[in-house]
Design a protein around this motif. Structure first.
Motif, PDB file in Angstrom:
ATOM      1  N   LEU A 175       0.821  -1.205   0.000  1.00 56.60           N
ATOM      2  CA  LEU A 175       0.000   0.000   0.000  1.00 56.60           C
ATOM      3  C   LEU A 175       0.859   1.260   0.000  1.00 56.60           C
ATOM      4  N   PHE A 176       1.984   1.228   0.720  1.00 55.41           N
ATOM      5  CA  PHE A 176       2.864   2.394   0.741  1.00 55.41           C
ATOM      6  C   PHE A 176       3.581   2.586  -0.595  1.00 55.41           C
ATOM      7  N   GLY A 177       3.778   1.506  -1.337  1.00 56.42           N
ATOM      8  CA  GLY A 177       4.391   1.645  -2.650  1.00 56.42           C
ATOM      9  C   GLY A 177       3.406   2.120  -3.700  1.00 56.42           C
ATOM     10  N   ALA A 178       2.126   1.812  -3.477  1.00 56.48           N
ATOM     11  CA  ALA A 178       1.091   2.269  -4.396  1.00 56.48           C
ATOM     12  C   ALA A 178       0.813   3.752  -4.159  1.00 56.48           C
ATOM     13  N   VAL A 179      -0.131   4.305  -4.904  1.00 60.10           N
ATOM     14  CA  VAL A 179      -0.329   5.756  -4.936  1.00 60.10           C
ATOM     15  C   VAL A 179      -1.713   6.135  -4.424  1.00 60.10           C
ATOM     16  N   SER A 180      -1.758   7.213  -3.674  1.00 55.87           N
ATOM     17  CA  SER A 180      -3.033   7.807  -3.278  1.00 55.87           C
ATOM     18  C   SER A 180      -3.386   8.895  -4.277  1.00 55.87           C
TER      19      SER A 180
ATOM     20  N   ALA B 179       5.649   9.385  -1.794  1.00 59.36           N
ATOM     21  CA  ALA B 179       5.388   9.510  -0.364  1.00 59.36           C
ATOM     22  C   ALA B 179       4.008   9.000   0.020  1.00 59.36           C
ATOM     23  N   SER B 180       3.067   9.046  -0.922  1.00 55.90           N
ATOM     24  CA  SER B 180       1.681   8.677  -0.614  1.00 55.90           C
ATOM     25  C   SER B 180       1.530   7.165  -0.479  1.00 55.90           C
ATOM     26  N   SER B 181       0.399   6.779   0.086  1.00 57.56           N
ATOM     27  CA  SER B 181       0.063   5.355   0.181  1.00 57.56           C
ATOM     28  C   SER B 181      -1.384   5.178  -0.241  1.00 57.56           C
ATOM     29  N   SER B 182      -1.662   4.092  -0.934  1.00 59.33           N
ATOM     30  CA  SER B 182      -2.964   3.903  -1.558  1.00 59.33           C
ATOM     31  C   SER B 182      -4.085   3.816  -0.533  1.00 59.33           C
ATOM     32  N   ASP B 183      -5.110   4.658  -0.716  1.00 58.09           N
ATOM     33  CA  ASP B 183      -6.276   4.629   0.150  1.00 58.09           C
ATOM     34  C   ASP B 183      -7.544   4.289  -0.624  1.00 58.09           C
ATOM     35  N   ILE B 184      -7.397   3.972  -1.910  1.00 54.58           N
ATOM     36  CA  ILE B 184      -8.580   3.679  -2.732  1.00 54.58           C
ATOM     37  C   ILE B 184      -8.457   2.308  -3.376  1.00 54.58           C
ATOM     38  N   SER B 185      -7.519   2.155  -4.281  1.00 55.80           N
ATOM     39  CA  SER B 185      -7.399   0.883  -5.010  1.00 55.80           C
ATOM     40  C   SER B 185      -6.646  -0.176  -4.217  1.00 55.80           C
ATOM     41  N   GLY B 186      -5.703   0.241  -3.352  1.00 52.88           N
ATOM     42  CA  GLY B 186      -4.860  -0.706  -2.645  1.00 52.88           C
ATOM     43  C   GLY B 186      -5.568  -1.609  -1.648  1.00 52.88           C
TER      44      GLY B 186
ATOM     45  N   GLY C 108      -4.554   0.680   8.766  1.00 54.45           N
ATOM     46  CA  GLY C 108      -4.288   1.645   9.830  1.00 54.45           C
ATOM     47  C   GLY C 108      -3.002   2.404   9.610  1.00 54.45           C
ATOM     48  N   ALA C 109      -1.944   1.698   9.211  1.00 57.97           N
ATOM     49  CA  ALA C 109      -0.654   2.367   9.014  1.00 57.97           C
ATOM     50  C   ALA C 109      -0.680   3.296   7.806  1.00 57.97           C
ATOM     51  N   SER C 110      -1.331   2.861   6.722  1.00 55.56           N
ATOM     52  CA  SER C 110      -1.303   3.665   5.502  1.00 55.56           C
ATOM     53  C   SER C 110      -2.259   4.849   5.572  1.00 55.56           C
ATOM     54  N   THR C 111      -3.536   4.583   5.859  1.00 58.28           N
ATOM     55  CA  THR C 111      -4.517   5.665   5.874  1.00 58.28           C
ATOM     56  C   THR C 111      -4.451   6.480   7.150  1.00 58.28           C
ATOM     57  N   GLY C 112      -4.275   5.799   8.288  1.00 57.95           N
ATOM     58  CA  GLY C 112      -4.268   6.509   9.555  1.00 57.95           C
ATOM     59  C   GLY C 112      -3.033   7.357   9.785  1.00 57.95           C
ATOM     60  N   LEU C 113      -1.889   6.910   9.259  1.00 55.85           N
ATOM     61  CA  LEU C 113      -0.636   7.623   9.503  1.00 55.85           C
ATOM     62  C   LEU C 113       0.028   8.103   8.216  1.00 55.85           C
ATOM     63  N   GLY C 114       0.182   7.194   7.267  1.00 54.41           N
ATOM     64  CA  GLY C 114       0.938   7.523   6.061  1.00 54.41           C
ATOM     65  C   GLY C 114       0.344   8.657   5.250  1.00 54.41           C
TER      66      GLY C 114
END
Length: 352
Positions: free
Chosen positions: A109-114, A300-307, A325-331
């Motif tokens: 998720l962190f490698g993917a894009v928001s 820097a972004s992390s996926s919050d939709i497709s991931g 939690g790590a990606s959307t809540g913090l990343g």
């Protein structure tokens, strides 16, 4: 010291702009226990609308773009997505108490894009009058798909090796990974994940927008509908994301403290990778300083939709409280708040 002062002043200035102000406002509402919420269908509509806008705008610009100018950043974007997953497997996945499967889903998720973070970055640059390549939105799928596919394939291969080791058949483990049958399985998995990712609502909307921008003439509807609505819709999305970011912090309870550290620091490390790749593209093709900033923000972004749905479908055994939690809540908040940092760096190393 001057660059540190510039970063602090820029952050304070950007916090007063609508993009970050609405994000912080949403977090404050959630922290105060407000019952305010935006219905899920409206949230989905806003996301699709933003992606269509980004895709159409990118497609219109790609028509006139130089092939090399687009190809080099696209290849670098894909390389960043893969590098983030590999780096995460070598760091987060090795922490004591961290499940390798959960860690792989998280770094995927962190490698993917928001897309919303990318849209926020575009809005900030637009507010500052900083130019960037119109095809930036077209880089989204390259990084997104590369990261998700890499993470899922690595997780599946690791699971296969573990199962083989439990059975005590080392030969079977080696054959399953390197043999002809194993290769066919890996190819089938990659094909399936690619299709699932391309068919997801977010990627589908972005690709549709790209196609319309490339092969149709949507300039009139783009100028009369998508452009005027974009900033208002983005402000609502930032409000929603702020509420979700605060509420999902609780999902980290019971999860190794490594996720907290990773969620807070990974966006900055990944953004630095994106910035370095952007500098390479700048020197090779004249990639703009604004483009370098946006490539950094994508990294820097992390996926919050497709991931998240992709991970749930492909790796159902992974713990959503860890990777969501790590990606959307913090990343995501860290990535958005880091936008001024990369603007200052681009100004320092390239100049606007």
């Amino acid at each position: 010291m001057d660059i540190i002062t510039d970063v602090v002043l820029t952050i304070l200035n950007q916090m007063q702009k609508p993009t970050l102000a609405f994000l912080i406002g949403g977090m404050m509402l959630a922290a105060l226990g407000s019952k305010f919420e935006v219905p899920e269908p409206i949230y989905k509509f806003i996301v699709i609308l933003l992606l269509l806008k980004v895709g159409i705008g990118a497609g219109i610009s790609v028509r006139e773009a130089d092939f090399v100018a687009l190809a080099v950043p696209a290849l670098l974007a894909a390389g960043i997505g893969i590098a983030i997953v590999v780096l995460g497997r070598a760091t987060l996945a090795r922490w004591r108490g961290v499940s390798q499967l959960d860690a792989t889903a998280t770094v995927g998720l962190f490698g993917a894009v928001s897309a919303s973070t990318l849209a926020a970055g575009m809005a900030v640059l637009d507010d500052e009058g900083i130019a960037y390549e119109g095809f930036i939105g077209a880089l989204y799928p390259f990084m997104d798909v590369a990261a998700l596919v890499t993470a899922i394939v690595l997780a599946r291969l690791a699971a296969a090796r573990k199962a083989a080791n439990v059975q005590g058949n080392g030969t079977m483990a080696m054959g399953g990974v390197g043999g002809t049958g194993g290769l066919a399985i890996e190819q089938g998995l990659i094909k399936g994940i690619l299709l699932d990712t391309l068919r997801s609502p977010a990627i589908s909307a972005l690709i549709l927008g790209l196609a319309l921008g490339l092969f149709a003439r949507p300039e009139s509807v783009y100028a009369s509908f998508y452009e005027p609505l974009f900033r208002g819709m983005l402000s609502v999305l930032m409000l929603i994301m702020g509420i979700e970011a605060w509420s999902r912090l609780s999902e980290l309870k019971g999860v190794a403290h490594a996720y907290l550290f990773y969620g807070l620091t990974a966006p900055l490390v990944h953004g630095a990778l994106g910035f370095g790749a952007g500098l390479i593209a700048h020197h090779l093709t004249g990639f703009s300083a604004g483009g370098v900033v946006l490539l950094s923000i994508m990294a820097a972004s992390s996926s919050d939709i497709s991931g998240p749905p992709t991970m749930r479908g492909a790796l159902p055994e992974a713990n959503p409280s860890a990777y969501v939690g790590a990606s959307t809540g913090l990343g995501t908040p860290v990535a958005i708040l880091s936008i001024p940092l990369f603007m200052v760096l681009a100004e320092y190393f390239i100049g606007f």
